[in-house]
Design a protein around this motif. Structure first.
Motif, PDB file in Angstrom:
ATOM      1  N   SER A 122       0.965 -26.060  16.519  1.00  0.00           N
ATOM      2  CA  SER A 122       2.026 -27.065  16.333  1.00  0.00           C
ATOM      3  C   SER A 122       1.566 -28.192  15.409  1.00  0.00           C
ATOM      4  O   SER A 122       2.400 -28.891  14.822  1.00  0.00           O
ATOM      5  CB  SER A 122       2.458 -27.642  17.681  1.00  0.00           C
ATOM      6  N   TYR A 180       3.032 -28.082  12.072  1.00  0.00           N
ATOM      7  CA  TYR A 180       4.402 -28.585  11.990  1.00  0.00           C
ATOM      8  C   TYR A 180       4.405 -30.107  11.832  1.00  0.00           C
ATOM      9  O   TYR A 180       5.205 -30.662  11.061  1.00  0.00           O
ATOM     10  CB  TYR A 180       5.201 -28.192  13.231  1.00  0.00           C
ATOM     11  N   LEU A 229      12.511 -27.624  18.239  1.00  0.00           N
ATOM     12  CA  LEU A 229      11.996 -27.391  16.895  1.00  0.00           C
ATOM     13  C   LEU A 229      13.142 -27.320  15.883  1.00  0.00           C
ATOM     14  O   LEU A 229      13.113 -27.980  14.833  1.00  0.00           O
ATOM     15  CB  LEU A 229      11.182 -26.097  16.864  1.00  0.00           C
TER      16      LEU A 229
END
Length: 320
Positions: free
Chosen positions: A31, A34, A281
């Motif tokens: 993550s 991201y 997300l």
């Protein structure tokens, strides 16, 4: 995490948490990549929208009704990026998922306020294109700097009132179960659904806002372009049609970048069961990406802004 630190009013049945816990993205492998992407998105959004704002404010040739709309969109994008992404980055970098009750409501207000301004501004820009193409001889009589300034002043005031009313109604709710918000920010729906008392009015306001800022803008923009396409059908030459349609390309790209991701999320969520992380997300992308894309679209598709940027760099290179 589920325990609630409370400030209880004189009525013992009313419970208000001191803090909410924002889950963000939990349990997703890699993550951190991201969040690096979000950081890059934030930098591009801030620099790009700041450049558009400064260019329009400084260049007198851009002081026209159309660019008043562009200025407002850039301002809304700048505000949206700053209201949303820094808090997400803080959660990731400092593992700080807790946010105070009042800070949560403030975050909710600013994120939704700037989001509503993005939607409303695209409607006004669609109206501007409609008048320019369908009533070209009357354009300057109908659309002027004064008219556009008054329209946007009214929109800013109305949207601020609607969002403030929506957020203030959270104060009537009692949170006696959990303070865990399944979102990446203090999202209105996930927050009011945590309450244990009657939340009918909050649900009504949520549906009203969806109608005002998602459904109604898409209908109005669709009607504007229906009128534009009917007007283009009366143009005798293909060159004339393409020239008129070219002025709409930038606006259509902005509409697609803002509304399509949101509608896709609603459609997918209504037809399938999304995991919390996938929903968070996809929704975070729908909120974070348009403020980055919008200034790029305007720079690439607007000749006046491209020429002005070339002029600035040419002057700088000539002075060194």
């Amino acid at each position: 995490m589920n325990a609630i630190n409370t400030s209880v009013s004189l009525n013992a049945s009313f419970v208000r948490p001191e803090y909410f816990f924002i889950t963000g993205l939990t349990g997703i492998s890699y993550s951190h990549y991201y969040y690096i992407f979000l950081f890059c998105t934030y930098i591009i959004a801030v620099i790009g929208n700041s450049a558009v704002l400064l260019l329009i404010a400084a260049e007198r040739s851009l002081h026209s009704p159309k660019y008043i709309g562009v200025f407002n969109l850039a301002l809304a994008d700048f505000g949206e990026a700053n209201a949303l992404i820094p808090n997400m980055m803080k959660t990731f970098l400092f593992d700080s998922n807790y946010i105070s009750y009042n800070a949560c409501l403030a975050n909710m207000f600013f994120v939704f306020f700037f989001a509503t301004m993005q939607c409303s501004t695209l409607v006004v820009l669609a109206y501007d294109r409609f008048i320019a193409i369908c009533l070209p001889l009357r354009y300057h009589a109908i659309v002027s700097n004064t008219v556009m300034s008054l329209v946007f002043s009214a929109i800013w005031a109305f949207n601020a009132f609607m969002v403030a009313l929506t957020v203030s109604l959270i104060n009537r709710l009692s949170f006696c179960k959990t303070n865990v918000v399944l979102s990446f920010f203090c999202d209105h729906g996930p927050v009011f659904k945590l309450s244990c008392n009657d939340r009918t009015i909050n649900n009504v306001m949520s549906l009203l806002n969806i109608g005002l800022y998602l459904v109604a803008p898409m209908i109005l923009i669709g009607l504007s372009y229906l009128g534009i396409f009917l007007a283009l059908g009366k143009v005798t030459t293909w060159e004339g049609r393409l020239k008129a349609l070219k002025t709409c390309i930038t606006h259509l790209l902005l509409v697609a970048s803002l509304f399509l991701p949101i509608f896709c999320i609603y459609i997918v969520a209504s037809t399938t069961t999304l995991t919390a992380n996938i929903r968070i997300l996809s929704t975070s992308l729908a909120y974070a990406v348009p403020p980055m894309i919008n200034p790029i679209i305007y720079v690439l598709n607007t000749a006046e802004i491209r020429d002005l940027i070339r002029k600035v760099f040419k002057n700088r290179s000539g002075s060194t």
